[in-house]
Design an enzyme around this catalytic site. Structure first.
Site, PDB file in Angstrom:
ATOM      1  N   HIS A   1       0.857  -1.183   0.000  1.00  0.00           N
ATOM      2  CA  HIS A   1       0.000   0.000   0.000  1.00  0.00           C
ATOM      3  C   HIS A   1       0.891   1.230   0.000  1.00  0.00           C
ATOM      4  O   HIS A   1       2.125   1.139   0.084  1.00  0.00           O
ATOM      5  CB  HIS A   1      -0.949  -0.002   1.202  1.00  0.00           C
ATOM      6  CG  HIS A   1      -2.129  -0.906   1.020  1.00  0.00           C
ATOM      7  ND1 HIS A   1      -3.110  -0.665   0.073  1.00  0.00           N
ATOM      8  CD2 HIS A   1      -2.478  -2.069   1.632  1.00  0.00           C
ATOM      9  CE1 HIS A   1      -4.022  -1.624   0.135  1.00  0.00           C
ATOM     10  NE2 HIS A   1      -3.655  -2.490   1.074  1.00  0.00           N
TER      11      HIS A   1
ATOM     12  N   ASP B   1      -0.272   7.058  -3.354  1.00  0.00           N
ATOM     13  CA  ASP B   1      -1.414   6.666  -4.185  1.00  0.00           C
ATOM     14  C   ASP B   1      -1.794   7.729  -5.205  1.00  0.00           C
ATOM     15  O   ASP B   1      -1.974   7.441  -6.393  1.00  0.00           O
ATOM     16  CB  ASP B   1      -2.629   6.372  -3.306  1.00  0.00           C
ATOM     17  CG  ASP B   1      -2.576   5.000  -2.659  1.00  0.00           C
ATOM     18  OD1 ASP B   1      -1.679   4.212  -3.016  1.00  0.00           O
ATOM     19  OD2 ASP B   1      -3.425   4.713  -1.804  1.00  0.00           O
TER      20      ASP B   1
END
Length: 366
Positions: free
Chosen positions: A130, A160
């Site tokens: 992540h 992200d």
């Protein structure tokens, strides 16, 4: 087609297929939708356990990619599309039969955008991760935080969405420009580790040419300098100071009531005492009181606002930086265009709810 699905903006007429996922690829799809593209999300047969918070501006249909009919539906859309976005691990779309080879065979001008954390190859490429993992190996996470504390997590904005979504969109638009000029499509490999590393280009240059140190909290922009930091106010609020240039620094120390520090801005030996003086000064007034002191000045000082407070911030309100969609505050599209204005995308359709309409509009028969 709703008012914000391909209705305006510089990408009007561009068709995008987005394979449903989470995080940076859906964000890229929403950004393209708000720029005017007609974005169609391909949902899996079973709804995701978590809602797609980035579904605004998109229509959706269901396709079971484990069955030939579902694969053919996607490839049928690909024939009519300009762009495909996917955020699976490397090799997944190939195994499903909708990888770059069959997609570009059906549509040689297609831009095939691939969003991953680690990129399409390399020792980590097949492993899960992540945002925090991707930024941790680039050097960026280690650089964020104070000298006497651990690395601080910048939400998932840096990896992200900064190093991921925005670089995917940049790559897609560049490849789309090439495809329209030549008829040649291509694959865009957008890896978050690559994007975050590229975002840090200035820091890498500073390390090589200007003495930037790897020790956290010891440099000009990482809380090392007392004139680029945050300070607590009398009411428990916080104030941000970014007085880097000499003229702005001079105005800052004048307004804070400490003009005696004007000549010592870059004297590192004086920084600890300077920081204590700044902290003591800020602690004597409330955040609102400091707002009045710095209002309209070039001191580069501003209040640290919460999300809720940002909704009422006068400058953001004057620019319409935040807007309302169905009773919820959302960021307005960015950037802004003088000839092809954009508008905030409306809430996305229900899971898979636009299938017949999409297929009809795009002229796809399955």
């Amino acid at each position: 087609m709703t008012a914000t699905q391909g209705a305006g903006g510089p990408l009007r007429g561009v068709r995008v297929v987005e394979l449903a996922g989470i995080g940076p690829a859906p964000m890229a799809g929403m950004l393209l939708a708000e720029l005017g593209a007609d974005v169609v999300r391909v949902d899996r047969p079973n709804p995701q356990p978590l809602p797609d918070l980035l579904a605004r501006g998109k229509r959706a249909l269901v396709a079971d990619l484990k069955k030939p009919r579902g694969v053919e539906t996607v490839l049928g859309l690909v024939e009519k599309a300009d762009v495909l976005l996917e955020g699976f691990r490397p090799g997944v779309t190939e195994r499903l039969g909708i990888g770059p080879e069959p997609a570009l065979r059906r549509n040689p001008a297609l831009v095939y955008g691939r969003m991953t954390g680690w990129g399409q190859h390399g020792p980590r490429s097949a492993t899960a991760g992540h945002d925090i993992n991707y930024i941790s190996v680039t050097g960026a996470l280690a650089a964020i935080g104070r000298a006497d504390g651990p690395p601080q997590i910048p939400l998932n904005l840096l990896g992200d969405f900064g190093g991921g979504s925005l670089y995917l969109v940049t790559g897609v638009l560049a490849a789309l420009h090439h495809a329209r000029a030549t008829g040649e499509g291509q694959v865009v490999d957008a890896g978050i580790v690559d994007g975050v590393s590229h975002l840090a280009a200035m820091i890498w240059s500073e390390r090589h040419h200007n003495g930037w140190r790897d020790e956290r909290g010891s440099n000009l922009l990482d809380s090392g300098a007392p004139f680029y930091d945050v300070y607590e106010t009398a009411d428990g609020g916080w104030y941000a100071v970014g007085a880097l240039e000499p003229q702005f620094y001079a105005r800052f120390v004048e307004l804070i009531g400490l003009p005696e520090w004007a000549a010592q801005q870059h004297d590192r030996a004086a920084w600890p005492a300077m920081r204590e003086a700044f902290a003591a000064a800020f602690a004597r007034r409330t955040r609102d009181a400091w707002d009045k002191v710095f209002d309209g000045s070039d001191a580069c000082a501003s209040p640290v606002l919460t999300w809720e407070e940002a909704e009422q911030e006068p400058h953001l309100r004057a620019r319409g930086t935040l807007t309302d969609v169905d009773g919820h505050t959302v960021p307005a599209p960015a950037p802004r265009f003088s000839r092809t204005p954009t508008q905030a995308a409306t809430p996305g359709g229900t899971w898979g709810g636009g299938g017949p309409e999409v297929l009809r509009d795009w002229g796809v028969e399955v």
